[in-house]
Design a protein around this motif. Structure first.
Motif, PDB file in Angstrom:
ATOM      1  N   VAL A 231       2.724 -11.707   0.529  1.00  0.00           N
ATOM      2  CA  VAL A 231       4.145 -11.710   0.908  1.00  0.00           C
ATOM      3  C   VAL A 231       5.008 -11.733  -0.341  1.00  0.00           C
ATOM      4  CG1 VAL A 231       5.983 -13.078   1.974  1.00  0.00           C
ATOM      5  CG2 VAL A 231       3.798 -12.785   3.152  1.00  0.00           C
ATOM      6  N   PHE A 232       4.685 -12.634  -1.265  1.00  0.00           N
ATOM      7  CA  PHE A 232       5.489 -12.747  -2.483  1.00  0.00           C
ATOM      8  C   PHE A 232       5.409 -11.486  -3.333  1.00  0.00           C
ATOM      9  CE2 PHE A 232       5.296 -13.604  -7.077  1.00  0.00           C
ATOM     10  CZ  PHE A 232       6.649 -13.847  -7.287  1.00  0.00           C
ATOM     11  N   ILE A 233       4.192 -10.968  -3.546  1.00  0.00           N
ATOM     12  CA  ILE A 233       4.039  -9.789  -4.406  1.00  0.00           C
ATOM     13  C   ILE A 233       4.795  -8.599  -3.826  1.00  0.00           C
ATOM     14  CG2 ILE A 233       2.397  -8.141  -5.394  1.00  0.00           C
ATOM     15  CD1 ILE A 233       0.320 -10.404  -5.392  1.00  0.00           C
ATOM     16  N   TYR A 234       4.685  -8.401  -2.503  1.00  0.00           N
ATOM     17  CA  TYR A 234       5.401  -7.278  -1.888  1.00  0.00           C
ATOM     18  C   TYR A 234       6.907  -7.428  -2.070  1.00  0.00           C
ATOM     19  CZ  TYR A 234       7.804  -4.375   1.410  1.00  0.00           C
ATOM     20  OH  TYR A 234       8.691  -3.488   1.949  1.00  0.00           O
ATOM     21  N   LEU A 235       7.451  -8.599  -1.756  1.00  0.00           N
ATOM     22  CA  LEU A 235       8.894  -8.804  -1.864  1.00  0.00           C
ATOM     23  C   LEU A 235       9.366  -8.653  -3.310  1.00  0.00           C
ATOM     24  CD1 LEU A 235       9.397 -11.815   0.589  1.00  0.00           C
ATOM     25  CD2 LEU A 235       9.926  -9.397   0.989  1.00  0.00           C
ATOM     26  N   TYR A 236       8.577  -9.129  -4.246  1.00  0.00           N
ATOM     27  CA  TYR A 236       8.932  -9.022  -5.664  1.00  0.00           C
ATOM     28  C   TYR A 236       9.022  -7.557  -6.079  1.00  0.00           C
ATOM     29  CZ  TYR A 236       9.041 -10.338 -10.619  1.00  0.00           C
ATOM     30  OH  TYR A 236       9.421 -10.529 -11.924  1.00  0.00           O
ATOM     31  N   PHE A 237       8.008  -6.778  -5.718  1.00  0.00           N
ATOM     32  CA  PHE A 237       8.010  -5.365  -6.101  1.00  0.00           C
ATOM     33  C   PHE A 237       9.038  -4.575  -5.310  1.00  0.00           C
ATOM     34  CE2 PHE A 237       3.443  -5.613  -7.823  1.00  0.00           C
ATOM     35  CZ  PHE A 237       3.923  -5.715  -9.121  1.00  0.00           C
ATOM     36  N   ALA A 238       9.300  -4.957  -4.056  1.00  0.00           N
ATOM     37  CA  ALA A 238      10.312  -4.277  -3.262  1.00  0.00           C
ATOM     38  C   ALA A 238      11.687  -4.416  -3.904  1.00  0.00           C
ATOM     39  CB  ALA A 238      10.334  -4.815  -1.843  1.00  0.00           C
ATOM     40  N   VAL A 239      11.999  -5.629  -4.360  1.00  0.00           N
ATOM     41  CA  VAL A 239      13.278  -5.862  -5.051  1.00  0.00           C
ATOM     42  C   VAL A 239      13.305  -5.079  -6.361  1.00  0.00           C
ATOM     43  CG1 VAL A 239      14.692  -7.591  -6.205  1.00  0.00           C
ATOM     44  CG2 VAL A 239      13.651  -8.109  -3.990  1.00  0.00           C
ATOM     45  N   MET A 240      12.184  -5.070  -7.080  1.00  0.00           N
ATOM     46  CA  MET A 240      12.113  -4.343  -8.338  1.00  0.00           C
ATOM     47  C   MET A 240      12.376  -2.845  -8.147  1.00  0.00           C
ATOM     48  SD  MET A 240       8.907  -4.032 -11.009  1.00  0.00           S
ATOM     49  CE  MET A 240       9.037  -5.729 -11.543  1.00  0.00           C
ATOM     50  N   VAL A 241      11.808  -2.278  -7.106  1.00  0.00           N
ATOM     51  CA  VAL A 241      12.001  -0.848  -6.844  1.00  0.00           C
ATOM     52  C   VAL A 241      13.448  -0.559  -6.434  1.00  0.00           C
ATOM     53  CG1 VAL A 241      11.387   1.034  -5.280  1.00  0.00           C
ATOM     54  CG2 VAL A 241       9.597  -0.390  -6.282  1.00  0.00           C
TER      55      VAL A 241
ATOM     56  N   GLN B  42       3.777   0.013  -9.162  1.00  0.00           N
ATOM     57  CA  GLN B  42       3.808  -1.234  -8.386  1.00  0.00           C
ATOM     58  C   GLN B  42       2.717  -1.267  -7.320  1.00  0.00           C
ATOM     59  OE1 GLN B  42       6.527   0.575  -9.056  1.00  0.00           O
ATOM     60  NE2 GLN B  42       7.777  -0.797 -10.320  1.00  0.00           N
ATOM     61  N   ARG B  43       2.361  -0.099  -6.792  1.00  0.00           N
ATOM     62  CA  ARG B  43       1.345  -0.075  -5.734  1.00  0.00           C
ATOM     63  C   ARG B  43      -0.023  -0.488  -6.276  1.00  0.00           C
ATOM     64  NH1 ARG B  43      -2.752   4.339  -3.824  1.00  0.00           N
ATOM     65  NH2 ARG B  43      -3.324   3.481  -1.803  1.00  0.00           N
ATOM     66  N   ASN B  44      -0.473   0.185  -7.321  1.00  0.00           N
ATOM     67  CA  ASN B  44      -1.804  -0.110  -7.851  1.00  0.00           C
ATOM     68  C   ASN B  44      -1.873  -1.519  -8.429  1.00  0.00           C
ATOM     69  OD1 ASN B  44      -2.289   2.527  -7.144  1.00  0.00           O
ATOM     70  ND2 ASN B  44      -2.160   3.324  -9.224  1.00  0.00           N
TER      71      ASN B  44
ATOM     72  N   ASN C 214       0.806  -1.216   0.000  1.00  0.00           N
ATOM     73  CA  ASN C 214       0.000   0.000   0.000  1.00  0.00           C
ATOM     74  C   ASN C 214       0.841   1.270   0.000  1.00  0.00           C
ATOM     75  OD1 ASN C 214      -2.528   1.221  -0.035  1.00  0.00           O
ATOM     76  ND2 ASN C 214      -2.753   1.211   2.176  1.00  0.00           N
ATOM     77  N   TYR C 215       2.159   1.119   0.189  1.00  0.00           N
ATOM     78  CA  TYR C 215       2.981   2.323   0.362  1.00  0.00           C
ATOM     79  C   TYR C 215       4.105   2.457  -0.652  1.00  0.00           C
ATOM     80  CZ  TYR C 215       0.126   3.147   4.337  1.00  0.00           C
ATOM     81  OH  TYR C 215      -0.972   3.387   5.121  1.00  0.00           O
ATOM     82  N   PHE C 216       3.895   1.919  -1.843  1.00  0.00           N
ATOM     83  CA  PHE C 216       4.739   2.286  -2.975  1.00  0.00           C
ATOM     84  C   PHE C 216       4.174   3.589  -3.524  1.00  0.00           C
ATOM     85  CE2 PHE C 216       5.474  -2.341  -2.891  1.00  0.00           C
ATOM     86  CZ  PHE C 216       6.858  -2.357  -2.888  1.00  0.00           C
ATOM     87  N   ILE C 217       4.392   4.658  -2.774  1.00  0.00           N
ATOM     88  CA  ILE C 217       3.774   5.948  -3.076  1.00  0.00           C
ATOM     89  C   ILE C 217       4.851   7.021  -3.153  1.00  0.00           C
ATOM     90  CG2 ILE C 217       2.218   7.738  -2.206  1.00  0.00           C
ATOM     91  CD1 ILE C 217       0.514   5.566  -0.980  1.00  0.00           C
TER      92      ILE C 217
ATOM     93  N   THR D 260       7.392  -5.496 -23.056  1.00  0.00           N
ATOM     94  CA  THR D 260       7.937  -6.859 -23.026  1.00  0.00           C
ATOM     95  C   THR D 260       8.311  -7.276 -21.609  1.00  0.00           C
ATOM     96  OG1 THR D 260       8.816  -6.636 -25.271  1.00  0.00           O
ATOM     97  CG2 THR D 260       9.741  -8.384 -23.894  1.00  0.00           C
ATOM     98  N   THR D 261       9.084  -6.429 -20.918  1.00  0.00           N
ATOM     99  CA  THR D 261       9.480  -6.767 -19.548  1.00  0.00           C
ATOM    100  C   THR D 261       8.307  -6.706 -18.584  1.00  0.00           C
ATOM    101  OG1 THR D 261      10.210  -4.476 -19.232  1.00  0.00           O
ATOM    102  CG2 THR D 261      11.893  -6.101 -19.837  1.00  0.00           C
ATOM    103  N   THR D 262       7.362  -5.805 -18.843  1.00  0.00           N
ATOM    104  CA  THR D 262       6.161  -5.757 -18.004  1.00  0.00           C
ATOM    105  C   THR D 262       5.392  -7.059 -18.100  1.00  0.00           C
ATOM    106  OG1 THR D 262       5.864  -3.355 -18.022  1.00  0.00           O
ATOM    107  CG2 THR D 262       3.890  -4.682 -17.728  1.00  0.00           C
ATOM    108  N   ILE D 263       5.184  -7.545 -19.320  1.00  0.00           N
ATOM    109  CA  ILE D 263       4.426  -8.790 -19.522  1.00  0.00           C
ATOM    110  C   ILE D 263       5.142  -9.963 -18.855  1.00  0.00           C
ATOM    111  CG2 ILE D 263       3.671 -10.466 -21.254  1.00  0.00           C
ATOM    112  CD1 ILE D 263       3.145  -8.043 -23.126  1.00  0.00           C
ATOM    113  N   ILE D 264       6.471 -10.043 -19.048  1.00  0.00           N
ATOM    114  CA  ILE D 264       7.238 -11.134 -18.443  1.00  0.00           C
ATOM    115  C   ILE D 264       7.121 -11.094 -16.918  1.00  0.00           C
ATOM    116  CG2 ILE D 264       9.566 -12.038 -18.042  1.00  0.00           C
ATOM    117  CD1 ILE D 264      10.236 -11.138 -20.918  1.00  0.00           C
ATOM    118  N   ASN D 265       7.324  -9.902 -16.339  1.00  0.00           N
ATOM    119  CA  ASN D 265       7.229  -9.765 -14.882  1.00  0.00           C
ATOM    120  C   ASN D 265       5.836 -10.119 -14.377  1.00  0.00           C
ATOM    121  OD1 ASN D 265       9.695  -8.542 -13.392  1.00  0.00           O
ATOM    122  ND2 ASN D 265       9.647  -7.416 -15.311  1.00  0.00           N
TER     123      ASN D 265
END
Length: 309
Positions: free
Chosen positions: A297-307, A156-158, A139-142, A239-244
């Motif tokens: 848990v997985f989605i947050y960690l995935y986006f946290a690493v991405m950011v 990543q937040r939305n 909720n806080y990728f703002i 392309t990278t968006t679709i893969i991710n």
């Protein structure tokens, strides 16, 4: 009302609540998602504590509830004061460590409680509370001021909040539909006798389909101006968006199904059918969000690493 109709009605009400939470969170204020997770944690903690009481020393539920209040308070204070996407979770886990120490001290100093009470209490602090809290990090990728709608959010937040609700839903639907149609060899008969390997594979396709659906909404937003939930591609290229997104859908479904099996294992060990009767036809809160919280848990960690990278 028979049990099948009751399950359908409850399922529809749950869907309405989910949609309302997403809309209010993304268009009004992040606090709505936080309150939703807070309520899940409080109800879930009570349900798990009640289940554990069947097979071991009961959890000290007062300490668990204090831990939830203190943890969420620490999260919100840090998040709204420092306005950095990871600082709220850092504050929460510091408070969790403190509450674990407090639990050990209270148990050691008490003539009523034994070591088993401390173990049960700490278990509840970790499951479901700490697991659910990682979902709140989404909720806080703002960027900038927290008091914003979809326009102030990083993509990543939305996308993360949308995926958190859609992946478990599609996973469960496809797992049930394909598992019921094909049947075949059982997945983990000693834990969940109704789950089949075909259903688990169907669930994986459900996760991929969910990610594809959200990606389609991203495409419609960018190319046709049909912008639902402020969705936008999560990288610089499609392309990278679709893969991710496909990776998130597939692995998110794995986490969802593992979360379901963990909840089923606890039910087996504690000799209960459902965690409660709060949701007619669906059981309790944990019965409903067992996979949801591990997927988060997985989605947050995935986006946290991405950011970070």
């Amino acid at each position: 009302m028979n049990s099948k109709k009751q399950r359908v009605v409850t399922g529809l009400l749950i869907t309405v609540v989910y949609i309302a939470i997403v809309v209010l969170t993304l268009y009004v204020h992040p606090i709505f998602f936080d309150i939703f997770v807070f309520l899940l944690a409080a109800c879930g903690a009570y349900e798990v504590a009640k289940a554990l009481k069947n097979v071991t020393s009961p959890a000290i539920i007062v300490l668990d509830m204090i831990g939830i209040v203190v943890g969420f308070g620490a999260f919100w204070f840090a998040q709204y004061y420092f306005k950095q996407y990871s600082v709220g979770l850092a504050a929460y886990f510091v408070s969790l460590f403190v509450m674990i120490i407090v639990t050990v001290i209270v148990t050691a100093a008490s003539k009523t409680y034994v070591k088993g009470n401390a173990v049960s209490t700490i278990f509840v602090m970790l499951y479901p509370c700490a697991v659910l809290m990682l979902s709140m990090g989404l909720n806080y990728f703002i960027s900038g001021n927290i008091d914003v709608g979809i326009t102030g959010s990083q993509p990543q937040r939305n996308a993360g909040i949308a995926l958190l609700f859609v992946i478990p839903t599609f996973t469960d639907m496809l797992a049930y539909a394909i598992g019921s149609a094909i049947k075949g060899k059982k997945l983990c008969p000693s834990i969940s006798p109704n789950k089949t390997i075909s259903g688990a594979i169907g669930g994986l396709f459900g996760g991929i389909l969910a990610a594809g659906f959200i990606t389609l909404l991203m495409f419609l937003a960018e190319h046709f101006g049909i912008n639902l939930f402020g969705l936008a591609k999560i990288t610089d290229s499609w392309t990278t968006t679709i893969i991710n997104m496909l990776v998130i859908g597939l692995v998110g479904s794995v986490f969802d199904q593992c979360g379901d099996l963990i909840a089923s294992y606890i039910k087996r060990r504690t000799n209960i059918k459902d965690y409660s009767n709060l949701l007619p036809g669906h059981g309790g809160i944990i019965d409903r969000v067992d996979g949801f919280m591990f997927c988060g848990v997985f989605i947050y960690l995935y986006f946290a690493v991405m950011v970070l990278i």
